[in-house]
Structures are given as structure tokens and as C-alpha cells.
Scaffold this motif. Structure first.
Motif, PDB file in Angstrom:
ATOM      1  N   ALA A  70       8.332  28.850 125.459  1.00 25.23           N
ATOM      2  CA  ALA A  70       7.272  28.860 124.454  1.00 25.23           C
ATOM      3  C   ALA A  70       6.062  28.057 124.909  1.00 25.23           C
ATOM      4  N   LEU A  71       6.293  26.955 125.612  1.00 29.12           N
ATOM      5  CA  LEU A  71       5.182  26.138 126.092  1.00 29.12           C
ATOM      6  C   LEU A  71       4.491  26.818 127.269  1.00 29.12           C
ATOM      7  N   ARG A  72       5.243  27.454 128.160  1.00 30.41           N
ATOM      8  CA  ARG A  72       4.653  28.162 129.294  1.00 30.41           C
ATOM      9  C   ARG A  72       3.813  29.335 128.827  1.00 30.41           C
ATOM     10  N   ALA A  73       4.129  29.885 127.662  1.00 27.57           N
ATOM     11  CA  ALA A  73       3.429  31.054 127.137  1.00 27.57           C
ATOM     12  C   ALA A  73       2.097  30.683 126.493  1.00 27.57           C
ATOM     13  N   LEU A  74       1.750  29.403 126.503  1.00 24.28           N
ATOM     14  CA  LEU A  74       0.525  28.910 125.892  1.00 24.28           C
ATOM     15  C   LEU A  74      -0.446  28.455 126.975  1.00 24.28           C
ATOM     16  N   LEU A 130     -12.163  24.861 123.267  1.00 22.28           N
ATOM     17  CA  LEU A 130     -11.017  25.464 123.953  1.00 22.28           C
ATOM     18  C   LEU A 130     -11.000  26.982 123.830  1.00 22.28           C
ATOM     19  N   TYR A 131     -10.552  27.634 124.920  1.00 19.94           N
ATOM     20  CA  TYR A 131     -10.216  29.058 124.932  1.00 19.94           C
ATOM     21  C   TYR A 131      -8.702  29.083 125.028  1.00 19.94           C
ATOM     22  N   GLU A 132      -8.042  29.547 123.982  1.00 22.16           N
ATOM     23  CA  GLU A 132      -6.591  29.465 123.895  1.00 22.16           C
ATOM     24  C   GLU A 132      -5.959  30.854 123.971  1.00 22.16           C
ATOM     25  N   THR A 133      -4.917  30.966 124.776  1.00 26.98           N
ATOM     26  CA  THR A 133      -4.158  32.206 124.874  1.00 26.98           C
ATOM     27  C   THR A 133      -2.713  31.916 124.498  1.00 26.98           C
ATOM     28  N   TYR A 134      -2.237  32.589 123.472  1.00 24.88           N
ATOM     29  CA  TYR A 134      -0.854  32.465 123.021  1.00 24.88           C
ATOM     30  C   TYR A 134      -0.148  33.773 123.340  1.00 24.88           C
ATOM     31  N   ASP A 135       0.642  33.785 124.394  1.00 20.96           N
ATOM     32  CA  ASP A 135       1.444  34.967 124.685  1.00 20.96           C
ATOM     33  C   ASP A 135       2.512  35.096 123.604  1.00 20.96           C
ATOM     34  N   PRO A 136       3.153  36.270 123.467  1.00 20.10           N
ATOM     35  CA  PRO A 136       4.215  36.388 122.462  1.00 20.10           C
ATOM     36  C   PRO A 136       5.257  35.275 122.644  1.00 20.10           C
ATOM     37  N   ARG A 158     -17.890  29.295 133.530  1.00 20.69           N
ATOM     38  CA  ARG A 158     -17.240  30.591 133.702  1.00 20.69           C
ATOM     39  C   ARG A 158     -15.741  30.458 133.432  1.00 20.69           C
ATOM     40  N   HIS A 159     -15.137  31.566 132.992  1.00 26.11           N
ATOM     41  CA  HIS A 159     -13.722  31.544 132.602  1.00 26.11           C
ATOM     42  C   HIS A 159     -12.830  30.951 133.685  1.00 26.11           C
ATOM     43  N   ASP A 160     -13.063  31.289 134.938  1.00 27.90           N
ATOM     44  CA  ASP A 160     -12.205  30.782 136.011  1.00 27.90           C
ATOM     45  C   ASP A 160     -12.496  29.327 136.372  1.00 27.90           C
ATOM     46  N   GLU A 161     -13.502  28.715 135.750  1.00 29.01           N
ATOM     47  CA  GLU A 161     -13.825  27.313 135.984  1.00 29.01           C
ATOM     48  C   GLU A 161     -13.297  26.391 134.881  1.00 29.01           C
ATOM     49  N   LEU A 162     -12.748  26.981 133.822  1.00 32.31           N
ATOM     50  CA  LEU A 162     -12.254  26.173 132.716  1.00 32.31           C
ATOM     51  C   LEU A 162     -11.026  25.389 133.159  1.00 32.31           C
ATOM     52  N   THR A 163     -10.870  24.184 132.634  1.00 28.74           N
ATOM     53  CA  THR A 163      -9.771  23.301 133.011  1.00 28.74           C
ATOM     54  C   THR A 163      -8.537  23.596 132.174  1.00 28.74           C
ATOM     55  N   GLU A 164      -7.444  23.988 132.835  1.00 30.12           N
ATOM     56  CA  GLU A 164      -6.162  24.209 132.163  1.00 30.12           C
ATOM     57  C   GLU A 164      -5.588  22.845 131.805  1.00 30.12           C
ATOM     58  N   ILE A 165      -5.212  22.645 130.532  1.00 29.65           N
ATOM     59  CA  ILE A 165      -4.701  21.338 130.121  1.00 29.65           C
ATOM     60  C   ILE A 165      -3.312  21.412 129.517  1.00 29.65           C
ATOM     61  N   ASN A 166      -2.612  22.514 129.725  1.00 30.63           N
ATOM     62  CA  ASN A 166      -1.266  22.656 129.179  1.00 30.63           C
ATOM     63  C   ASN A 166      -0.223  22.420 130.261  1.00 30.63           C
ATOM     64  N   PRO A 167       0.646  21.411 130.099  1.00 30.65           N
ATOM     65  CA  PRO A 167       1.638  21.124 131.137  1.00 30.65           C
ATOM     66  C   PRO A 167       2.585  22.285 131.407  1.00 30.65           C
ATOM     67  N   GLY A 168       2.873  23.103 130.412  1.00 22.89           N
ATOM     68  CA  GLY A 168       3.753  24.248 130.621  1.00 22.89           C
ATOM     69  C   GLY A 168       3.178  25.245 131.602  1.00 22.89           C
ATOM     70  N   ARG A 169       1.877  25.450 131.576  1.00 19.45           N
ATOM     71  CA  ARG A 169       1.230  26.354 132.518  1.00 19.45           C
ATOM     72  C   ARG A 169       1.118  25.713 133.895  1.00 19.45           C
ATOM     73  N   ILE A 170       0.910  24.416 133.930  1.00 15.36           N
ATOM     74  CA  ILE A 170       0.782  23.723 135.204  1.00 15.36           C
ATOM     75  C   ILE A 170       2.107  23.809 135.968  1.00 15.36           C
ATOM     76  N   TYR A 171       3.203  23.563 135.269  1.00 18.43           N
ATOM     77  CA  TYR A 171       4.516  23.583 135.916  1.00 18.43           C
ATOM     78  C   TYR A 171       5.010  25.004 136.182  1.00 18.43           C
ATOM     79  N   ARG A 172       4.639  25.950 135.358  1.00 13.06           N
ATOM     80  CA  ARG A 172       5.002  27.357 135.454  1.00 13.06           C
ATOM     81  C   ARG A 172       6.495  27.637 135.602  1.00 13.06           C
ATOM     82  N   SER A 173       7.199  26.960 136.485  1.00 13.33           N
ATOM     83  CA  SER A 173       8.590  27.307 136.751  1.00 13.33           C
ATOM     84  C   SER A 173       9.594  26.453 135.974  1.00 13.33           C
TER      85      SER A 173
END
Length: 195
Positions: free
Chosen positions: A99-103, A119-125, A79-94
């Protein structure tokens, strides 16, 4: 995934490998300060920098971000909420580059238990995989589901729109960017898994 402590995980793995921060940094070709900042959760490394560090520790990004929970035998739905986030920019968030946080890169399945990375990838603007193109063994391909994505492979750059697909030799330096003002959704696969 917001509870994932990137700094503590890196420090533990580095110490288990018997390496000092300085030795790890030197082998990975990054600064000692970067390793220190990552371990103290003070910065978000680029995917390229983190991959260089983890390569020295003989670890993929996916294995680094995987929880210790074992995979369920015979499981084939994630399920979508069970997928493993593997981007350090999203993990750190702050911290780190906008550009890295937006991925967001979310992987289906457990690292090391399949020969295909999905992978399910989301690229924010403004999202970007990094200022530098990167390369690795294998092949990768994907479909743009929504939005637009600027893809550079080798010395060529193409704009992909919803419904377009890509497939290339991952040994060629490549980079993904969302230069549009709306999010871009991509579903991709790579073999062998490098995250």
C-alpha cells in the motif's frame, strides 16, 4: 530518485546528531530494530514512522529527501520529472508494504525555501498513507483530478471523485486511501510545509 540511499542518509544524519540507533529509536517511540533495518535498506518505514524518527532529528520528510543541489534563484516552473519524490515506499521499491509502495508524493520546489507545500500525488489501486491516521500543524487541501480517494479526517470518512476537493485542519488525524481499481491523481497544498 531511484539512486537515493535512504539508509545511508538516515545513518549520516543520526551520527551527526550524536545519537545511537537505540537512543534515536527510544526518543522516536519506534523499535531499535526498525532504525537498524532502515539504515541497512532492509525495510521501508511507514510515513508515520519515518516522520517520528525525523522529528527527533529536527528534519522534515522533504528536507530528508532533498538533494544537496541549491535551488535556482527566480525559478518558478518545475517539470514533472524534476519533482522530488518524498515517499519512502517508492524510494525502496522492493521492500515494505504494498500500500505504501503504491503511493507517490512528488513535491515542487525545495524544502525550506517556501511556506507552501505543493504536491502531485498518485495513488495506485490499494495505495494508503498508512494503517494509522496522522496529524501535524497547519492546513491542507487538494483536488482529485482522476479516480476516487477515500479520505478520513477525525471520525468522518468521505469518498471523493474527480472534480471534488478537500480542505481541513491538519491537526485532526487524517488518512488517504485509494479503494478503487484505477489510479487516483490528486494535486494538493499544505501550509506550513511538513514534508
Amino acid at each position: 530518485m531511484n539512486d537515493f540511499d535512504v539508509g545511508a542518509r538516515l545513518k549520516t544524519i543520526r551520527e551527526e546528531a550524536g545519537l545511537s540507533q537505540r537512543e534515536l529509536a527510544q526518543r522516536a517511540g519506534v523499535t531499535n530494530g526498525l532504525v537498524s533495518l532502515i539504515e541497512r535498506n532492509k525495510t521501508s518505514p511507514s510515513i508515520t514512522s519515518l516522520r517520528k524518527i525525523l522529528e527527533i532529528l529536527d528534519l522534515t520528510l522533504a528536507a530528508f529527501f532533498d538533494s544537496d543541489a541549491p535551488a535556482e534563484p527566480g525559478r518558478f516552473v518545475f517539470r514533472h520529472d524534476e519533482l522530488t519524490e518524498i515517499n519512502p515506499g517508492r524510494i525502496y521499491r522492493s521492500a515494505g508494504a504494498d500500500a505504501l509502495r503504491a503511493l507517490s508524493l512528488k513535491r515542487a520546489g525545495k524544502s525550506g525555501q517556501t511556506s507552501l507545500l505543493l504536491l502531485y500525488e498518485t495513488y495506485d489501486p490499494g495505495a494508503d498513507t498508512g494503517a494509522d491516521a496522522y496529524s501535524h500543524e497547519g492546513e491542507e487541501g487538494g483536488f482529485v483530478i482522476e479516480g476516487e480517494l477515500l479520505l478520513s479526517v477525525g471520525d468522518k470518512t468521505e469518498l471523493l471523485r474527480a472534480g471534488d476537493a478537500y480542505l481541513f485542519d491538519s491537526r485532526l488525524p487524517h488518512r488517504f486511501r485509494n479503494v478503487a481499481q484505477v489510479p487516483c491523481i490528486v494535486v494538493s497544498a499544505a501550509t506550513p510545509p511538513t514534508f
